[in-house]
Design an enzyme around this catalytic site. Structure first.
Site, PDB file in Angstrom:
ATOM      1  N   HIS A 296      -6.125  -6.574  -1.411  1.00  0.00           N
ATOM      2  CA  HIS A 296      -5.052  -5.670  -1.010  1.00  0.00           C
ATOM      3  C   HIS A 296      -3.913  -6.398  -0.298  1.00  0.00           C
ATOM      4  O   HIS A 296      -4.107  -7.009   0.745  1.00  0.00           O
ATOM      5  CB  HIS A 296      -5.649  -4.612  -0.087  1.00  0.00           C
ATOM      6  CG  HIS A 296      -4.833  -3.356   0.026  1.00  0.00           C
ATOM      7  ND1 HIS A 296      -4.477  -2.592  -1.053  1.00  0.00           N
ATOM      8  CD2 HIS A 296      -4.317  -2.719   1.110  1.00  0.00           C
ATOM      9  CE1 HIS A 296      -3.797  -1.529  -0.648  1.00  0.00           C
ATOM     10  NE2 HIS A 296      -3.676  -1.602   0.653  1.00  0.00           N
TER      11      HIS A 296
ATOM     12  N   ASP B 147      -8.602  -5.658  -5.551  1.00  0.00           N
ATOM     13  CA  ASP B 147      -8.208  -4.495  -4.756  1.00  0.00           C
ATOM     14  C   ASP B 147      -8.479  -3.195  -5.507  1.00  0.00           C
ATOM     15  O   ASP B 147      -7.920  -2.973  -6.578  1.00  0.00           O
ATOM     16  CB  ASP B 147      -6.717  -4.603  -4.428  1.00  0.00           C
ATOM     17  CG  ASP B 147      -6.199  -3.421  -3.628  1.00  0.00           C
ATOM     18  OD1 ASP B 147      -7.020  -2.696  -3.024  1.00  0.00           O
ATOM     19  OD2 ASP B 147      -4.967  -3.236  -3.599  1.00  0.00           O
TER      20      ASP B 147
ATOM     21  N   SER C 211       0.847  -1.183   0.000  1.00  0.00           N
ATOM     22  CA  SER C 211       0.000   0.000   0.000  1.00  0.00           C
ATOM     23  C   SER C 211       0.892   1.246   0.000  1.00  0.00           C
ATOM     24  O   SER C 211       1.814   1.315  -0.800  1.00  0.00           O
ATOM     25  CB  SER C 211      -0.974  -0.042   1.188  1.00  0.00           C
ATOM     26  OG  SER C 211      -2.058   0.832   0.973  1.00  0.00           O
TER      27      SER C 211
END
Length: 487
Positions: free
Chosen positions: A455, A430, A169
């Site tokens: 994710h 995601d 991320s």
């Protein structure tokens, strides 16, 4: 963007009001990691004397930055795997389990993890006032990594070793940017689920959520759309407000005339679905996250269950399920309470720090401005940009936000990122893949687009139910690192 390697923001007290936390783990409650197998122990926290301002040579102030290490699998000459912290506390659980540990085992690597400034226990200043948040930026964080790398090379005797950055991320973005800005310090990087383009209006987020729900049944999107239509109808009269209060377990009575509260309510309810989609089937239980068994299938089973009654009743049932899992009695929907919480400069409120970064560097606002998505249009861009001014002051205008975003893309290149020895894994489910690298940038910058995963899925511990493409992606990542170490 909550959580060490991914975005896992934790909300204390009644859930709700986390507009900035959209897709940032607001659904899940962070708990202490579960007991480790007999004989295994979490590594102790350590502290590094870090520079406050890397870009002011005459400023010699320092602070203590938290880090962890695990040399269990290290053999002389092995690589150093550097886990990059993000917008949440660094978790030592990542040092004894999950895929970074598996990489350390297979590569005989030395594992390090550095917590991001202004998050967790890494407090560079006495509080998080606007004046102090001036020291919070991705540039400062990258310089932290560089200073830490140089010091650890000497301190641990790792001067001849090759360093590989790992992150997921926002930390995934940092991993790629670290390789871009400090190629003499980091030999390669795994940038998982990394949004590399800063963008003000991230309206594509809901479009991917829509598409991900449709992998179960398109009727799921239809049901959610009709639930939002029901809510809009209920808002037309005070009797409807009372129904919403009861069914959605609001902490305080709804004022249907307060457009900020209404926008916040719609945003938070959409966030219920968004968080499930973003982390669908990700194996996060190892770090104490609750509700990992709630999946896209769960959402669609509820929303498409005709026996439960009206569509808004089904939507309310989903909300109740998530409240119960989080151990919360009610949903705080009011905009004023959200702003009050975010204006607190105390270190307990880490969502404030991430909001500051969105207001000054990234945007990433997951708005309802996309035309073809099932969540209505009640939380537009202005709802999010207005929070910057309401929390940090009038000078944080949309023009200022746009300028910061432009500067970020100028600094790092956006989609025109020029790097080698970087791999970009992304999950098709995601929503963040919409701002990531899903096709190869070059022969040295490889994209891995993993069907059926969400994710940062490749970073979690392996599970018997992992899809074939996820298993293959982990093998490809290992093979790429092995290849880099020969270069």
């Amino acid at each position: 963007m909550k959580g060490v390697l991914l975005v896992l923001l934790v909300v204390a007290g009644s859930r709700g009001g986390q507009a900035l936390g959209r897709g940032k783990g607001g659904r899940s409650t962070q708990l202490p990691p579960p007991p480790l197998p007999e004989g295994e122990h979490l590594p102790p926290e350590r502290w590094f004397n870090q520079t406050l301002d890397h870009f002011a040579p005459t400023d010699n102030r320092t602070w203590q930055q938290r880090y962890f290490l695990n040399a269990t699998f290290y053999k002389p000459g092995g690589p150093v795997l550097l886990l990059i912290g993000g917008e949440g506390p660094a978790s030592p659980a990542w040092m004894v389990t999950a895929q970074p540990v598996q990489l350390a085992k297979k590569l005989h690597g030395y594992l390090l993890q550095l917590e991001h400034r202004f998050y967790g226990k890494s407090h560079p200043t006495k509080d998080a006032s606007v004046e102090n948040l001036a020291y919070l930026s991705s540039e400062q964080a990258l310089a932290d990594l560089a200073t830490f790398t140089q010091a650890m090379k000497q301190h641990l005797g790792l001067t001849a070793n090759k360093w590989i950055a790992l992150g997921g991320s926002y930390p995934g973005s940092l991993a790629a940017w670290y390789r871009l800005k400090y190629p003499h310090l980091v030999h390669g990087a795994v940038a998982t689920s990394a949004p590399i383009l800063a963008q003000l209006n991230f309206k594509e987020y809901l479009e991917v959520v829509r598409d991900s729900l449709a992998t179960v049944d398109e009727g799921c999107n239809v049901a959610i759309s009709r639930a939002h239509r029901d809510l809009r109808n209920l808002l037309q009269e005070r009797k409807g407000w009372s129904i919403i209060n009861k069914e959605f377990r609001l902490c305080t009575p709804l004022d249907g005339h307060n457009r900020f509260d209404v926008a916040n309510l719609f945003s938070v309810l959409a966030g219920n679905v968004e968080d499930v989609v973003q982390y669908n089937r990700d194996n996060r239980a190892f770090e104490g996250v609750k509700g990992t068994d709630i999946t896209i299938d769960t959402v669609c089973e509820i929303m498409m269950n005709d026996t439960m009654g009206s569509y808004y009743i089904r939507y309310a049932s989903l909300n109740s399920l998530l409240l119960d899992v989080a151990g919360e009695k009610c949903l705080d929907h009011t905009y004023s309470s959200m702003v009050k919480e975010l204006k607190s400069v105390a270190w307990k409120e880490q969502c404030r720090a991430w909001l500051y970064q969105t207001c000054t560097e990234f945007g990433f606002y997951q708005t309802s401005d996309a035309l073809h998505q099932p969540f209505g249009y009640e939380f537009p861009l202005q709802f999010f940009t207005g929070q910057c001014q309401d929390v940090f002051g009038s000078r944080f205008t949309e023009k200022v936000i746009r300028s910061g975003i432009q500067r970020t893309n100028t600094l790092y290149g956006g989609y025109d990122l020029k790097v080698t020895r970087v791999v970009f894994p992304n999950g098709a489910i995601d929503p963040w893949h919409a701002l990531g690298v899903t096709t190869d940038l070059s022969s040295g910058a490889t994209a891995l687009f993993i069907n059926g995963t969400a994710h940062c899925a490749n970073m979690y511990p392996a599970s018997p139910g992992d899809p074939t493409q996820l298993i293959q992606a982990r093998e490809q990542i290992l093979a790429l690192i092995q290849q880099w170490l020969k270069e």
